[in-house]
Scaffold this motif. Structure first.
Motif, mmCIF file in Angstrom:
data_model
loop_
_atom_site.group_PDB
_atom_site.id
_atom_site.type_symbol
_atom_site.label_atom_id
_atom_site.label_comp_id
_atom_site.label_asym_id
_atom_site.label_seq_id
_atom_site.Cartn_x
_atom_site.Cartn_y
_atom_site.Cartn_z
ATOM 1 N N ARG A 1 0.867 -1.177 0.000
ATOM 2 C CA ARG A 1 0.000 0.000 0.000
ATOM 3 C C ARG A 1 0.897 1.219 0.000
ATOM 4 N N THR A 2 0.793 2.009 -1.021
ATOM 5 C CA THR A 2 1.689 3.152 -1.179
ATOM 6 C C THR A 2 0.907 4.455 -1.032
ATOM 7 N N PRO A 3 1.573 5.521 -0.616
ATOM 8 C CA PRO A 3 0.878 6.804 -0.451
ATOM 9 C C PRO A 3 0.617 7.484 -1.784
ATOM 10 N N GLN A 4 -0.328 8.408 -1.773
ATOM 11 C CA GLN A 4 -0.519 9.306 -2.912
ATOM 12 C C GLN A 4 0.403 10.507 -2.692
ATOM 13 N N VAL A 5 1.222 10.796 -3.664
ATOM 14 C CA VAL A 5 2.210 11.865 -3.497
ATOM 15 C C VAL A 5 2.123 12.820 -4.678
ATOM 16 N N ARG A 6 2.101 14.095 -4.383
ATOM 17 C CA ARG A 6 2.100 15.131 -5.418
ATOM 18 C C ARG A 6 3.275 16.062 -5.181
ATOM 19 N N GLY A 7 4.113 16.229 -6.190
ATOM 20 C CA GLY A 7 5.316 17.034 -6.052
ATOM 21 C C GLY A 7 5.136 18.455 -6.551
ATOM 22 N N PHE A 8 5.870 19.365 -5.914
ATOM 23 C CA PHE A 8 5.876 20.775 -6.295
ATOM 24 C C PHE A 8 7.311 21.275 -6.192
ATOM 25 N N GLY A 9 7.612 22.351 -6.922
ATOM 26 C CA GLY A 9 8.921 22.973 -6.790
ATOM 27 C C GLY A 9 9.620 23.087 -8.121
ATOM 28 N N ALA A 10 10.935 23.338 -8.050
ATOM 29 C CA ALA A 10 11.734 23.526 -9.260
ATOM 30 C C ALA A 10 11.585 22.317 -10.181
ATOM 31 N N ALA A 11 11.446 22.574 -11.490
ATOM 32 C CA ALA A 11 11.125 21.511 -12.458
ATOM 33 C C ALA A 11 12.152 20.396 -12.475
ATOM 34 N N HIS A 12 13.430 20.718 -12.273
ATOM 35 C CA HIS A 12 14.459 19.689 -12.436
ATOM 36 C C HIS A 12 14.605 18.792 -11.217
ATOM 37 N N VAL A 13 13.971 19.144 -10.106
ATOM 38 C CA VAL A 13 14.094 18.294 -8.925
ATOM 39 C C VAL A 13 12.746 17.858 -8.358
ATOM 40 N N ALA A 14 11.651 18.466 -8.812
ATOM 41 C CA ALA A 14 10.359 18.244 -8.161
ATOM 42 C C ALA A 14 9.943 16.780 -8.149
ATOM 43 N N SER A 15 10.324 16.022 -9.176
ATOM 44 C CA SER A 15 9.878 14.637 -9.256
ATOM 45 C C SER A 15 10.694 13.703 -8.380
ATOM 46 N N ASP A 16 11.916 14.073 -7.995
ATOM 47 C CA ASP A 16 12.794 13.160 -7.268
ATOM 48 C C ASP A 16 12.225 12.782 -5.914
ATOM 49 N N LEU A 17 11.857 13.763 -5.129
ATOM 50 C CA LEU A 17 11.323 13.508 -3.800
ATOM 51 C C LEU A 17 10.002 12.760 -3.883
ATOM 52 N N ALA A 18 9.141 13.171 -4.794
ATOM 53 C CA ALA A 18 7.848 12.512 -4.946
ATOM 54 C C ALA A 18 8.011 11.036 -5.329
ATOM 55 N N LYS A 19 8.921 10.754 -6.263
ATOM 56 C CA LYS A 19 9.142 9.362 -6.679
ATOM 57 C C LYS A 19 9.667 8.517 -5.534
ATOM 58 N N GLN A 20 10.554 9.083 -4.725
ATOM 59 C CA GLN A 20 11.094 8.353 -3.580
ATOM 60 C C GLN A 20 9.982 7.964 -2.611
ATOM 61 N N LEU A 21 9.080 8.893 -2.345
ATOM 62 C CA LEU A 21 8.025 8.636 -1.374
ATOM 63 C C LEU A 21 6.934 7.741 -1.939
ATOM 64 N N GLN A 22 6.704 7.798 -3.244
ATOM 65 C CA GLN A 22 5.689 6.947 -3.855
ATOM 66 C C GLN A 22 6.048 5.469 -3.790
ATOM 67 N N SER A 23 7.307 5.164 -3.578
ATOM 68 C CA SER A 23 7.737 3.768 -3.541
ATOM 69 C C SER A 23 7.634 3.134 -2.157
ATOM 70 N N VAL A 24 7.255 3.922 -1.139
ATOM 71 C CA VAL A 24 7.191 3.414 0.236
ATOM 72 C C VAL A 24 6.015 2.451 0.395
ATOM 73 N N ASN A 25 6.276 1.276 0.972
ATOM 74 C CA ASN A 25 5.208 0.339 1.300
ATOM 75 C C ASN A 25 4.753 0.633 2.726
ATOM 76 N N LEU A 26 3.592 1.236 2.873
ATOM 77 C CA LEU A 26 3.101 1.634 4.182
ATOM 78 C C LEU A 26 2.747 0.461 5.076
ATOM 79 N N LEU A 27 2.607 -0.719 4.505
ATOM 80 C CA LEU A 27 2.290 -1.905 5.304
ATOM 81 C C LEU A 27 3.520 -2.504 5.971
ATOM 82 N N ALA A 28 4.697 -2.128 5.509
ATOM 83 C CA ALA A 28 5.925 -2.760 5.985
ATOM 84 C C ALA A 28 6.469 -2.032 7.211
ATOM 85 N N PRO A 29 6.459 -2.672 8.388
ATOM 86 C CA PRO A 29 7.010 -2.026 9.582
ATOM 87 C C PRO A 29 8.528 -1.933 9.489
ATOM 88 N N THR A 30 9.094 -0.952 10.162
ATOM 89 C CA THR A 30 10.529 -0.695 10.105
ATOM 90 C C THR A 30 11.109 -0.617 11.513
#
Length: 281
Positions: free
Chosen positions: A53-82
């Motif tokens: 189960r992954t979060p819904q993530v929407r990125g904002f900011g400078a065009a050349h970096v805005a997708s990096d943070l969003a892509k990183q967070l979109q890959s998180v499995n919220l069901l997996a304890p850490t």
């Protein structure tokens, strides 16, 4: 998974009044941790091997970096304890017990755990029932700071809260007064000599209103070090559109060297995050 959580909630409603009347706060915290491991941690550990189960993530900011943070967070499995889930719950923090913040934090910070970080968290978790956004009389003020201290063994930890009665100092932890609705109070906080070198991580877990979130963010982003992360927790679902408008129309232009990601963990309630990363240069 939802059926397990529903049964968990029903049992808690029956048992909690008796437990709170007869046990000390420390014993309650210990029982919470053990129950959480049995009823949540281990079931999620098994479930996460077969489901995501992954979060819904929407990125904002400078065009050349805005997708990096969003892509990183979109890959998180919220069901997996850490490990962060276990540590935070052990100390009585709700970051791993009641919501899914710790899987997100693990993705953001796991590569930096051994670094000599400077970390500030606003909101110590007051147990004063008369205070807004309190954790109840069995809350454990400073729980998250103690969790960060274990997770970041070389870090200096700082905290701030409007409740002067819960301020404290311990090994590698210092706390200060701050009213996040008062811009002058925020400025005074950042003028403290111990905070002059800025922060690698800022967590805003204070008064969970749009106005309070905006006030502390705008007064604190300049104190985030290059490459640093700022997180605002517990954003209400009813405020999501306000944030989207503000991020698009104001912050993406006002802060061109920052990237923003709005993380929807629950499309109801308040378990949503704003994550901000400052460029490393």
């Amino acid at each position: 998974m939802e059926a397990v959580e529903l049964r968990h909630h029903r049992i808690k409603r029956l048992v909690r009044p008796l437990v709170y009347r007869t046990l000390s706060p420390r014993m309650v915290q210990s029982l919470r941790f053990r129950w959480w491991r049995l009823s949540s941690y281990f079931p999620r550990l098994v479930t996460s091997r077969f489901a995501r189960r992954t979060p819904q993530v929407r990125g904002f900011g400078a065009a050349h970096v805005a997708s990096d943070l969003a892509k990183q967070l979109q890959s998180v499995n919220l069901l997996a304890p850490t490990e962060m889930c276990r540590v935070m719950t052990k100390y009585g923090s709700d970051k791993g017990r009641l919501n899914n913040y710790t899987p997100v934090y693990s993705a953001l910070f796991k590569e930096r755990c051994k670094q000599p970080l400077r970390v500030l968290e606003l909101g110590l978790g007051t147990n004063n029932p008369d205070a807004p956004s309190n954790m109840g009389v069995f809350g454990s003020p400073g729980a998250s700071l103690r969790g960060w201290r274990e997770l970041f063994p070389h870090a200096l930890l700082y905290g701030a809260d409007i409740d002067r009665a819960i301020l404290f100092q311990e090994d590698r932890i210092m706390t200060f007064y701050c009213d996040q609705l008062d811009r002058s109070s925020i400025r005074e906080l950042w003028l403290h000599p111990d905070l002059q070198d800025g922060m690698d991580i800022i967590i805003e877990d204070g008064l969970h209103t749009f106005e309070a979130n905006v006030s502390f963010l705008e007064g604190s982003l300049d104190h985030l070090r290059p490459g640093g992360i700022y997180v605002a927790e517990d954003i209400m679902w009813s405020d999501v559109d306000k944030w989207y408008d503000r991020l698009e129309a104001i912050y993406s232009k006002k802060y061109p060297t920052y990237e923003f990601a709005f993380v929807v963990l629950a499309n109801r309630g308040c378990d949503n995050l704003l994550v901000v990363r400052r460029a490393a240069y």
